[in-house]
Enzyme design. Structure first.
Site, PDB file in Angstrom:
ATOM      1  N   ASP A 159     -91.641  79.038  20.574  1.00 28.74           N
ATOM      2  CA  ASP A 159     -90.161  79.450  20.372  1.00 28.74           C
ATOM      3  C   ASP A 159     -89.938  79.970  19.182  1.00 28.74           C
ATOM      4  O   ASP A 159     -90.819  79.557  18.225  1.00 28.74           O
ATOM      5  CB  ASP A 159     -89.386  78.254  21.138  1.00 28.74           C
ATOM      6  CG  ASP A 159     -87.846  78.803  21.343  1.00 28.74           C
ATOM      7  OD1 ASP A 159     -87.499  79.955  20.905  1.00 28.74           O
ATOM      8  OD2 ASP A 159     -87.327  78.051  22.180  1.00 28.74           O
TER       9      ASP A 159
HETATM   10  C1  BGC Z   1     -84.270  80.193  21.863  1.00 23.98           C
HETATM   11  C2  BGC Z   1     -85.160  81.002  23.030  1.00 23.98           C
HETATM   12  C3  BGC Z   1     -85.093  82.441  22.865  1.00 23.98           C
HETATM   13  C4  BGC Z   1     -85.572  82.881  21.380  1.00 23.98           C
HETATM   14  C5  BGC Z   1     -85.420  84.325  21.067  1.00 23.98           C
HETATM   15  C6  BGC Z   1     -84.752  80.721  20.501  1.00 23.98           C
HETATM   16  O1  BGC Z   1     -84.086  80.141  19.720  1.00 23.98           O
HETATM   17  O2  BGC Z   1     -84.765  78.884  22.040  1.00 23.98           O
HETATM   18  O3  BGC Z   1     -84.785  80.672  24.140  1.00 23.98           O
HETATM   19  O4  BGC Z   1     -85.932  83.350  23.794  1.00 23.98           O
HETATM   20  O5  BGC Z   1     -84.682  82.158  20.456  1.00 23.98           O
HETATM   21  O6  BGC Z   1     -83.921  84.685  21.090  1.00 23.98           O
END
Ligand code: BGC
Length: 754
Positions: free
Chosen positions: A296
């Site tokens: 993530d």
């Molecule tokens: C979130 C994810 C997301 C990623 C990209 C993160 O902060 O937890 O769910 O896919 O950002 O935007």
């Protein structure tokens, strides 16, 4: 002569052996499989790659922000692509922009390896559908699959290959703002929704330029954040992990999901980004996942803040060893990893494994055949947000609405009322229907609730609008005007809830009440004695106890996407009969959290009798405000004649559960019939109810249908003390209901010793 004979015999023997070998080779040698062709191709590429180029493939950059896509595509980014230092980019879109970036990767980098373009396409690309928590309330897997399919069509027409979806985290705590992105509290329902979304996005063939690579996230137990505070510590038992949080991911892997995103949180003291057991032992070795794992956002460097990594290099070492293949935004795989390899702390073989996984996915996407196959300006202009998609957005929205309450059949409203007052701060809001993660969605494409109502009424009806108050804040100056408007109306539609910015990532709340002074507004409107209908717009269950006790009709509308207003009007005026059911329980107050239907019985189950010492609060009803699976209709359904066959069965095969469902009301409508089971006596305590099947059935007035569930006995098992799955002999209670709390038919069968 003797020698000659011997010699001939020998020759014949050798010839015979050669023929056998040849025949064997001819008959049994397999044709090169697609798999081995892919491997050969990847191997041939891998040997030509420098270590820096390999690390580039493991690096995910962003080319824009959520609100400003493409805005971060600078000359510097382009130079990094040219040098082969980026393998994938997100938040870039558009056939032209992605073509240009792909051109640099393919034509100007040394090896010409194509990029993957990603985005959070979570509930629609430009045609925005209901938020996932809402469309799960449709209990209609085909509908959810089609929404994902349309999202894939639109996103791929705009150059996107990869979506960070589906989000399949189980959430039992509505304080957690990300509850809006998932499928609610139940592992069975969430597993079905995981499967259908993946089918919708990925289709049967990832190399088809109309299908989108999916990413099941966030692996795992992210929704278990203590106190519902996003990113907080998770502390779950191995059993809860296995029985509640892991099943949707297992279903995603079974459905062939191409990628998985590791979660921010820790499980049992080990942050998921460094969790070898879950990322490698469970995900790959036990389930056979063969795609790649992306971290993530910035989660690899955050291992330092978690307190398990000394520095960035150590964080990178932990992540790649655990099974993370791609680094989102952390830049550790791009930078520190090189030194780790050069000093021998990380073996190049480990890196090769991760690169192989990423390249394999690129191969599956068909990018090595034609890197530009997703950049098609003609498709982009004809397929993004076309009429068919918009019409389907309305259908998806109305199927997601849940009728929570409808006393004295106050709904549906007549379209020819003289004056309708629409009151509430969210009624003319056309940002909120887009919900959290709206990809390329725009509020100018949204039909607000107010617009939807205005479009639906007859020409003789006046629709009067008053905001009444803000969503948040304490300014009471507009309440009086709203009350006067209500007094002049034949009916009041009161639109209350949360702004879309109050749920989603990092949007946890400590309260589940209506924010600001909305309840005060509601009290004064209800005091006018006019018929009041409340429409809730929100991204989480709210504890609206006062409304539930004082307002005759409540519709849970969530955030329903670009056609929210039209869908709401369809339901308000009876052009569509609501059939949605809650995918999550509504607690009476925040103090009742966590509040979920599939709890254990305990030795002293909660009893309404306050004189007894039981598992209850002394100051609260024992039931939720609205239970899991709840949802009413403008018609009524009768359940009859439950037949379960066989009544005794060994631990294999399935039990057939048949009953009759009849529409005994005056309107056509849909009922979601739900199948729950309970293992009455088992060696491990079992939940009082566990959902094992559901069907949304359409019936005209007076119509009857036989509903059939096939329940594989295997689904009645559980993990024993040693965490091995087993189906134990004993009685399984079968409950058929209109909700988890409205069980209409009961029966049982017996699992016998095999
Ligand atoms: C979130 C994810 C997301 C990623 C990209 C993160 O902060 O937890 O769910 O896919 O950002 O935007």
């Amino acid at each position: 002569m003797y020698n000659k004979k011997r010699y001939t015999k020998r020759i014949l023997y050798i010839l015979f052996v050669y023929i056998i070998i040849f025949l064997n080779l001819f008959l049994y040698s397999k044709k090169p499989t697609a798999e081995s062709e892919t491997d050969r191709f990847i191997d041939s590429l891998l040997v030509r790659m420098t270590t820096e180029e390999k690390l580039g493939q493991l690096t995910l950059h962003r080319g824009g922000t959520l609100l400003s896509l493409n805005s971060l595509v600078t000359d510097n980014e382009k130079e990094l692509i040219r040098k082969g230092k980026i393998g994938a980019m997100f938040n870039v879109f558009g056939a032209e922009m992605t073509y240009e970036l792909q051109r640099i990767a393919v034509e100007e980098s040394r090896l010409g390896i194509p990029l993957i373009f990603a985005m959070d396409v979570v509930h629609g690309f430009k045609t925005i559908f209901p938020v996932p928590l809402a469309y799960t309330c449709s209990w209609d897997p085909q509908l959810v699959q089609k929404a994902a399919q349309i999202a894939a069509l639109e996103a791929t027409a705009s150059g996107i290959h990869w979506t960070f979806a589906p989000m399949i985290d189980i959430a039992r705590d509505p304080r957690w703002g990300r509850i809006v992105e998932g499928s609610g509290e139940d592992p069975f329902l969430a597993s079905v929704m995981a499967e259908t979304q993946i089918k919708g996005y990925q289709g049967d063939d990832l190399s088809d330029s109309r299908t989108l690579l999916a990413c099941a996230k966030h692996f795992v137990a992210y929704g278990g954040a203590i106190g519902g505070r996003d990113y907080n510590t998770v502390d779950v038992s191995e059993r809860t992990l296995q029985e509640i949080y892991l099943p949707p991911f297992k279903s995603a892997v079974k459905s062939g999901v191409g990628t998985i995103m590791s979660a921010f949180n820790e499980v049992s003291g080990i942050p998921m980004t460094a969790n070898n057991y879950l990322l490698t032992d469970v995900l790959r070795k036990s389930w056979g996942f063969d795609g790649f794992v992306v971290s993530d956002w910035n989660a690899i460097p955050e291992l330092i803040i978690h307190g398990v990594a000394r520095d960035r290099a150590h964080a990178g070492e932990l992540a790649i060893n655990a099974g993370v293949d791609m680094d989102m935004i952390g830049f550790i795989f791009q930078k520190e990893m090189l030194d780790l390899i050069n000093t021998g702390r990380i073996s190049e073989t480990l890196v090769n494994t991760a690169v192989r996984r990423v390249l394999k996915v690129k191969y599956r996407l068909g990018l090595f055949d034609d890197p530009y196959r997703y950049c098609d300006t003609r498709r982009e202009s004809s397929e993004v947000m076309n009429e068919g998609h918009i019409e389907f957005a309305r259908e998806a929205a109305r199927k997601s609405i849940v009728l929570l309450k409808n006393d004295q059949k106050i709904l549906p409203l007549r379209k020819d009322l003289k004056r309708i007052a629409v009151i509430g701060p969210l009624a003319d809001d056309n940002d909120s229907p887009l919900g959290s993660w709206f990809a390329a969605g725009e509020s100018r494409d949204v039909i607000s609730v107010l617009d939807g109502i205005q479009d639906a009424v007859s020409s003789g009806t006046t629709v009067m609008y008053e905001k009444g108050c803000d969503v948040e804040g304490y300014d009471e100056s507009s309440i009086k005007k709203a009350v006067n408007t209500a007094k002049n109306a034949d009916a009041v539609v009161l639109v209350l809830g949360e702004h879309y910015r109050m749920s989603g990532e990092a949007k946890s709340r400590s309260s589940l009440k209506l924010p600001g002074i909305q309840q005060k507004l509601a009290r004064q409107i209800v005091a006018t004695d006019k018929p009041v209908i409340v429409l809730l717009m929100n991204g989480r269950p709210l504890s609206v106890t006062w409304l539930a006790e004082n307002v005759p009709a409540i519709l849970e509308c969530w955030f329903l996407g670009v056609r929210m207003g039209s869908a709401v009007a369809d339901v308000l005026f009876g052009d569509y009969n609501p059939g949605g059911k809650l995918a999550v329980s509504f607690p009476r107050t925040v103090g009742q959290v966590p509040c979920y239907y599939n709890h254990k019985n305990t030795g002293r189950p909660a009893s309404p009798d306050k004189t007894k010492d039981t598992a209850r609060y002394i100051d609260l009803h024992i039931t939720p405000l609205f239970p899991f699976g709840h949802g009413l209709s403008y018609t009524q359904f009768k359940y009859n004649n439950l037949v379960i066959t066989p009544c005794k069965i060994r631990s294999e095969g399935s039990v057939q559960i048949v009953f009759e469902l009849e529409n005994i009301g005056e309107r056509t409508g849909d009922e979601v019939a739900q199948l729950y089971i309970r293992d009455i006596v088992a060696s491990i305590t079992r939940p009082v109810q566990a959902l094992k099947g559901f069907k949304r059935i359409h019936l005209t007035p007076g119509e009857k249908k036989n509903v059939i569930f096939e329940l594989p006995v295997e689904q009645c098992g559980f993990l024993d003390r040693e965490m091995n799955y087993l189906v134990e002999p004993g009685i399984i209670e079968v409950m058929i209901g209109s909700s988890s709390a409205d069980i209409r038919l009961k029966g049982h069968f017996e699992v016998q010793k095999s």
